[in-house]
Design a protein around this motif. Structure first.
Motif, PDB file in Angstrom:
ATOM      1  N   MET A   1       0.828  -1.200   0.000  1.00 60.14           N
ATOM      2  CA  MET A   1       0.000   0.000   0.000  1.00 60.14           C
ATOM      3  C   MET A   1       0.864   1.253   0.000  1.00 60.14           C
ATOM      4  O   MET A   1       0.588   2.212  -0.725  1.00 60.14           O
ATOM      5  N   ALA A   2       1.894   1.241   0.829  1.00 55.78           N
ATOM      6  CA  ALA A   2       2.769   2.401   0.968  1.00 55.78           C
ATOM      7  C   ALA A   2       3.952   1.975   1.813  1.00 55.78           C
ATOM      8  O   ALA A   2       3.919   0.922   2.464  1.00 55.78           O
ATOM      9  N   CYS A   3       4.984   2.804   1.824  1.00 64.07           N
ATOM     10  CA  CYS A   3       6.132   2.465   2.665  1.00 64.07           C
ATOM     11  C   CYS A   3       5.745   2.417   4.137  1.00 64.07           C
ATOM     12  O   CYS A   3       6.339   1.694   4.933  1.00 64.07           O
ATOM     13  N   GLN A   4       4.712   3.183   4.491  1.00 60.97           N
ATOM     14  CA  GLN A   4       4.302   3.250   5.888  1.00 60.97           C
ATOM     15  C   GLN A   4       3.436   2.057   6.299  1.00 60.97           C
ATOM     16  O   GLN A   4       3.273   1.794   7.487  1.00 60.97           O
ATOM     17  N   GLN A   5       2.848   1.357   5.326  1.00 59.70           N
ATOM     18  CA  GLN A   5       1.802   0.397   5.628  1.00 59.70           C
ATOM     19  C   GLN A   5       2.099  -0.986   5.069  1.00 59.70           C
ATOM     20  O   GLN A   5       3.192  -1.255   4.573  1.00 59.70           O
ATOM     21  N   GLY A   6       1.070  -1.853   5.135  1.00 66.75           N
ATOM     22  CA  GLY A   6       1.174  -3.220   4.660  1.00 66.75           C
ATOM     23  C   GLY A   6       0.814  -3.351   3.196  1.00 66.75           C
ATOM     24  O   GLY A   6       1.412  -2.697   2.333  1.00 66.75           O
ATOM     25  N   PHE A   7      -0.204  -4.161   2.895  1.00 65.85           N
ATOM     26  CA  PHE A   7      -0.484  -4.559   1.531  1.00 65.85           C
ATOM     27  C   PHE A   7      -1.953  -4.352   1.169  1.00 65.85           C
ATOM     28  O   PHE A   7      -2.842  -4.448   2.009  1.00 65.85           O
ATOM     29  N   ALA A   8      -2.193  -4.114  -0.130  1.00 65.91           N
ATOM     30  CA  ALA A   8      -3.538  -4.051  -0.679  1.00 65.91           C
ATOM     31  C   ALA A   8      -4.121  -5.467  -0.771  1.00 65.91           C
ATOM     32  O   ALA A   8      -3.404  -6.463  -0.687  1.00 65.91           O
ATOM     33  N   ASP A   9      -5.449  -5.543  -0.970  1.00 66.44           N
ATOM     34  CA  ASP A   9      -6.118  -6.838  -1.113  1.00 66.44           C
ATOM     35  C   ASP A   9      -6.218  -7.222  -2.579  1.00 66.44           C
ATOM     36  O   ASP A   9      -6.687  -6.423  -3.397  1.00 66.44           O
ATOM     37  N   ILE A  10      -5.839  -8.447  -2.899  1.00 67.43           N
ATOM     38  CA  ILE A  10      -6.274  -9.121  -4.121  1.00 67.43           C
ATOM     39  C   ILE A  10      -6.857 -10.444  -3.664  1.00 67.43           C
ATOM     40  O   ILE A  10      -6.136 -11.298  -3.135  1.00 67.43           O
ATOM     41  N   TYR A  11      -8.173 -10.609  -3.839  1.00 68.00           N
ATOM     42  CA  TYR A  11      -8.894 -11.717  -3.210  1.00 68.00           C
ATOM     43  C   TYR A  11      -9.737 -12.435  -4.253  1.00 68.00           C
ATOM     44  O   TYR A  11     -10.633 -11.849  -4.855  1.00 68.00           O
ATOM     45  N   ASP A  12      -9.441 -13.706  -4.483  1.00 71.17           N
ATOM     46  CA  ASP A  12     -10.169 -14.521  -5.446  1.00 71.17           C
ATOM     47  C   ASP A  12     -11.087 -15.473  -4.684  1.00 71.17           C
ATOM     48  O   ASP A  12     -10.659 -16.504  -4.167  1.00 71.17           O
TER      49      ASP A  12
ATOM     50  N   ILE B   1     -12.332 -10.995  -6.884  1.00 75.09           N
ATOM     51  CA  ILE B   1     -12.760 -11.813  -8.009  1.00 75.09           C
ATOM     52  C   ILE B   1     -13.882 -12.723  -7.502  1.00 75.09           C
ATOM     53  O   ILE B   1     -13.695 -13.498  -6.552  1.00 75.09           O
ATOM     54  N   CYS B   2     -15.040 -12.578  -8.120  1.00 72.13           N
ATOM     55  CA  CYS B   2     -16.255 -13.213  -7.589  1.00 72.13           C
ATOM     56  C   CYS B   2     -16.283 -14.718  -7.825  1.00 72.13           C
ATOM     57  O   CYS B   2     -15.819 -15.217  -8.850  1.00 72.13           O
TER      58      CYS B   2
END
Length: 967
Positions: free
Chosen positions: A148-159, A496-497
């Motif tokens: 997400m950013a240097c300050q934070q963790g990660f975005a979601d990619i969810y299947d 992803i549905c």
């Protein structure tokens, strides 16, 4: 109850600290009898979501130093089923990389459930983490999702096709799951001690959209990619968040079947303009900064794309996109396709520098011959000559599902009508909104306005075909067609549905106002039943209030209040979107606003207590904690020490004064070792006060820092007295520093304090309002000098650097209030915060758009549109204009000193630390101030009527719900 733990720390999988892993844990057990009251204690590394029998119980833990890991306690008896199987399920999200609010540990979970005796002690142990638990990686989650950013963790990619959503319920078949392995008892691993949570649980309040801003058919580039280059080029950086510089290139083969126009896009910005195709440097870059694009006409065949990615990098995602109307592919450029798991090779790094700010290091060397020679590579054959520098880009640091890149660069957008059914379906109706199928090659994009900024967990419910993609992207600011993209923040979700109706609630916190929801790949209309955000913040009550005859001031107070709320998480944070980081200096001002708006105490005390945890990293204390970025802003440490004293003054808590005093003394004694022969603080560090272009180098003698150190030494002596320690410990040091400031840092010709003295002895020729404001606030000047710098508050010289952030305005308002210039303070608030209101702000901006330094582009009014260091009016309108001031520690005595400043009336409430509040209402009629005050009986009141007015005063004293009127 007993604090001894039976449970063990557990984990699963092959790695101790896997990158961006979401791991699930389960344990089914039976309760033979009605268990009555039960308590579940739990902690995890890095974050958890807890379920019992499918019901979400809570999230945690609060941010911690591993040496004192916090745990949470929940009452869960009402969720248990007597005589039946029960299931505890936990999702643990392990970052696997250090950031600005997390220090790298290892994956771990600990939990235990016990009955509770009538006397509060522990009864029967019902279940605890041990090797009988089962675990599985959450297969729906993609661990290569972008940072997400240097300050934070990660975005979601969810299947959702890859996971059974019933995993957290009783009856789920977990026979294919793996057994966990035990790390050990409490004290094992990096978590040396478990301590109970020191603040209440955060809220989760469902917030719905207010309207649909627009509906469009959109196209995205043919290929997009997100890269974590810092992790790829310098793998050791997973253990820290220090700024790291490196030099090198990304290389790939762009293969065309026929000649075509190709556009290269760097929607998040270029690092350098050294982008080469077939050895030729790309030119004619266009786009609104930071976005950069270049059009190329290429023949059929292979073309070597070489991108110079040399930079200083804290971490985060780098975005590249390629678009063409003709088909193309990207191939690994060396040794055939099988040589790389991704189509990119890394060339380098040729040089690497880890930059620890407060120590200072050399710059990146960009003259290394191999680095310079690589820029001329024309094809894959020539790349072979650099094979000792070439290595595959790992798939762990690369993802082609780049939701942010696809949103920042839409190659086409066609506006369509928002139907009544669509709007009502999202906003009000129980019937779903139908999102129509787009024309071939297009996607369906909704822009949803939530009415104001929120911070929490995004959720939605849809019915769709399997494989349909739902992309979500949160923005803080839009204006017509203009979208202020979150450059440097991947504020996105890709879902992803699976087939049918389904729900998703992201476990990742986000801040935003506008939510872009894009449906991709649908062959039939998608039914959108629900989209919302679970607003999550430190639980507050509407204890404070302010209203006046000026509607603009009322709006400004309201956005200050709302900003403060959104920036109260498990600590104060700077902003809910970009960083979510506990910046130590910011929190001093945020605490004062909170005292007047919400009156919360636990969160202030928690923030103060976290800071000395950085002492084993540096005795100067870090500027954000707990953090893996070893950065020091001396002023931030000084503001922390001042905030410690202010907390004691506000609460009257002398016990706390004694507890925190040794930590304050410890850091100040170490700062005093940096006093040079001239008697001034001379230090390498991030010597920051304001974003404006003042002269505040990272080395040397910075004037405002010396002034704030002087004030801090004085406040520290007051704190020592409250703690029962010897008086005047720092008196001599303060007096010597005061004299040195006046002897060395005053400029006779300019009749002002200069900004700094550089390490080579050169006196700065820059003079700033910031430095003069601090001189006033810290009582530096004396005699004629005092009159001169006081005059600058009223008439700032145009040649001086002007104030560039609302953060600096807080200190300006302190100085104005101290000098009695209330009208000038209100004028400044109306002007600077008024422009926020004019731009439909619902929260306070991080910066003023006064200087180029404050903007990433000409269209950007500010970086963050919600920043609590900017919420000053929430404090000053109550303290100065309403006129409620603390006179004695703990509010044993208060002054009511209204300052009408042209207002005809004002009213409001100020919460008190001991409970209760002071309520004030005043009205000016001709030359009479009619004043009504309600206050607890134990609070003595000093009534101060403004000069030129006579007063009619009515006081009501409250005690145990009994009111006694005094006139």
């Amino acid at each position: 109850m007993s604090k001894e733990w039976t449970a063990q720390w557990i984990w699963g999988g092959e790695e101790e600290s896997p990158r961006n892993e979401w791991r699930c844990f389960r344990r089914t057990f039976e309760v033979s009898d009605n268990p009555g009251e039960t308590q579940l204690r739990i902690s995890a590394d890095s974050r958890y979501v807890l379920y019992i029998n499918g019901s979400q119980v809570g999230r945690g833990p609060v941010r911690s130093w591993a040496k004192e890991q916090f745990y949470d306690t929940y009452e869960v008896g009402h969720l248990l089923k007597a005589g039946q199987p029960n299931t505890i399920a936990v999702l643990v999200m392990h970052f696997g990389v250090a950031n600005f609010y997390y220090i790298l540990g290892r994956g771990g979970l600990i939990a235990e459930l016990s009955s509770k005796q009538a006397d509060g002690s522990t009864g029967t142990l019902l279940v605890a983490t041990d090797e009988s638990w089962k675990t599985s990686r959450l297969e729906a989650h993609d661990p290569s999702s972008p940072r997400m950013a240097c300050q934070q963790g990660f975005a979601d990619i969810y299947d959702a096709r890859n996971w059974d959503e019933n995993w957290n319920r009783d009856g789920y078949d977990d026979s294919a799951w793996q057994p966990v392995h035990s790390i050990g008892a409490v004290g094992s691993g990096p978590w040396k001690k478990l301590v109970p949570r020191d603040i209440p649980f955060l809220t989760e309040e469902k917030m719905m959209p207010s309207r649909i801003e627009s509906f469009q058919w959109v196209k995205t580039p043919a290929w997009t990619g997100a890269f974590d280059l810092r992790a790829a080029f310098v793998p050791g950086t997973k253990t820290h968040a220090d700024n790291t510089a490196y030099s090198g290139y990304l290389a790939t083969l762009l293969v065309l079947k026929q000649s075509a126009k190709v556009t290269l896009g760097f929607a998040g910005g270029l690092r350098t303009e050294n982008v080469f195709v077939d050895g030729k440097r790309c030119a004619d870059w266009y786009g609104t900064l930071p976005e950069r694009f270049s059009d190329l006409q290429l023949d059929a065949g292979e073309h070597l794309l070489l991108v110079d990615i040399s930079a200083s990098d804290h971490g985060g995602s780098y975005h590249i996109a390629v678009d063409s109307e003709e088909a193309f592919e990207l191939r690994y450029p060396v040794g055939g396709d099988a040589a790389g798991a991704t189509p990119f090779a890394m060339v380098g790094p040729f040089d690497t520098v880890v930059n620890v700010t407060y120590k200072g290091v050399r710059s990146l060397n960009l003259t290394e011959q191999k680095y310079l020679a690589a820029a001329g590579i024309k094809n894959a054959q020539e790349l072979e000559a650099f094979k000792e520098w070439v290595q595959p880009l790992s798939a762990a640091y690369y993802n082609e599902q780049d939701v942010l890149g696809a949103n920042m660069w839409r190659t086409e957008a066609i506006r369509a009508n928002v139907t009544t059914q669509m709007e009502q379906g999202i906003i009000a109706s129980p019937e779903p909104a139908l999102i129509p199928v787009s024309a071939e090659g297009y996607d369906s994009e909704l822009v949803i306005d939530f009415g104001k900024e929120w911070s929490g967990f995004i959720g939605f419910e849809v019915e769709a075909e399997a494989g349909t993609i739902i992309d979500l992207y949160g923005l803080e600011y839009m204006n017509g067609e203009y979208r202020q993209h979150t450059y440097g923040l991947d504020n996105t979700i890709r879902y992803i549905c699976r087939e049918g109706r389904q729900q998703y609630l992201s476990p990742v916190r986000r801040g935003f106002r506008h939510l872009i929801l894009t449906v991709r790949g649908a062959s039939k209309p998608v039914k959108l039943y629900d989209v919302y955000v679970n607003q999550s913040n430190y639980p507050v009550t509407e204890a404070g209030a302010f209203q006046s005859s000026d509607p603009l001031l009322n709006q400004i107070w309201e956005i200050s209040r709302h900003t403060t709320r959104l920036c109260m998480e498990d600590t104060f944070v700077d902003c809910p979107a970009y960083e979510q980081v506990f910046w130590v200096g910011d929190s001093r001002n945020e605490a004062l606003v909170n005292f007047y708006v919400y009156g919360s105490l636990d969160i202030v005390k928690r923030c103060l207590n976290l800071v000395p945890g950085s002492a084993d990293i540096t005795p100067l204390y870090l500027d954000q904690v707990p953090s893996a970025w070893n950065s020091v802003i001396p002023n931030w440490t000084f503001f922390w020490a001042i905030a410690c004293a202010e907390y004691v003054e506000h609460t009257g808590d002398k016990v706390y004064a004694a507890e925190i005093w040794p930590a304050v003394r410890h850091t100040l004694e170490h700062y005093l070792t940096h006093i040079d022969d001239s008697g001034l603080l001379n230090i390498k560090g991030w010597n920051l006060l304001d974003w404006a272009p003042m002269d505040q180098p990272d080395d040397g003698i910075v004037t405002h820092q010396n002034m704030f150190l002087y004030k801090t030494l004085r406040k520290a002596d007051e704190l020592a007295a409250a703690a029962g320690e010897a008086k005047g410990l720092f008196q001599d040091a303060a007096d010597s520093l005061h004299a040195a400031i006046n002897n060395r840092l005053w400029d006779e010709q300019q009749e002002a304090y200069l900004d700094c003295i550089h390490p080579d002895g050169r006196r700065s020729d820059i003079f700033s309002m910031q430095t003069q404001v601090v001189a006033n606030l810290c009582h530096i000047a004396e005699g004629a000098r005092k009159e001169k710098v006081a005059a600058y508050l009223v008439q700032p010289p145009k040649s001086f650097v002007q104030i560039g952030s609302p953060f600096m305005s807080f200190f300006y308002y302190e100085a104005l209030s101290q000098a009695g210039h209330y009208e000038l303070m209100l004028e400044d608030i109306r002007t600077n915060y008024g422009q926020m209101i004019e731009h439909d702000a619902t929260t306070c901006w991080e910066m003023y758009p006064n200087f180029a330094e404050n903007r990433a582009s000409a269209d950007m009014l500010t970086r963050s549109h919600c920043h609590a260091w900017s919420a000053a009016p929430g404090y000053f309108l109550g303290e100065s204009i309403l006129g409620v001031k603390r006179v004695e520690d703990g509010w044993r005595r208060a002054a009511i000193a209204p300052q009408p400043c042209g207002l005809t009336w004002a009213k409001g409430k100020v919460p008190l630390p001991q409970g209760g509040r002071i309520e004030v209402e005043w009205r000016v009629e001709r030359s009479i101030l009619k004043l009504d005050v309600t206050a607890p009986e134990e609070v003595e009141l000093d009534i101060v009527i403004p000069e030129g007015l006579t007063g009619e005063v009515h006081i009501v004293k409250t005690k145990e719900n009994v009111s006694v009127a005094h006139v």
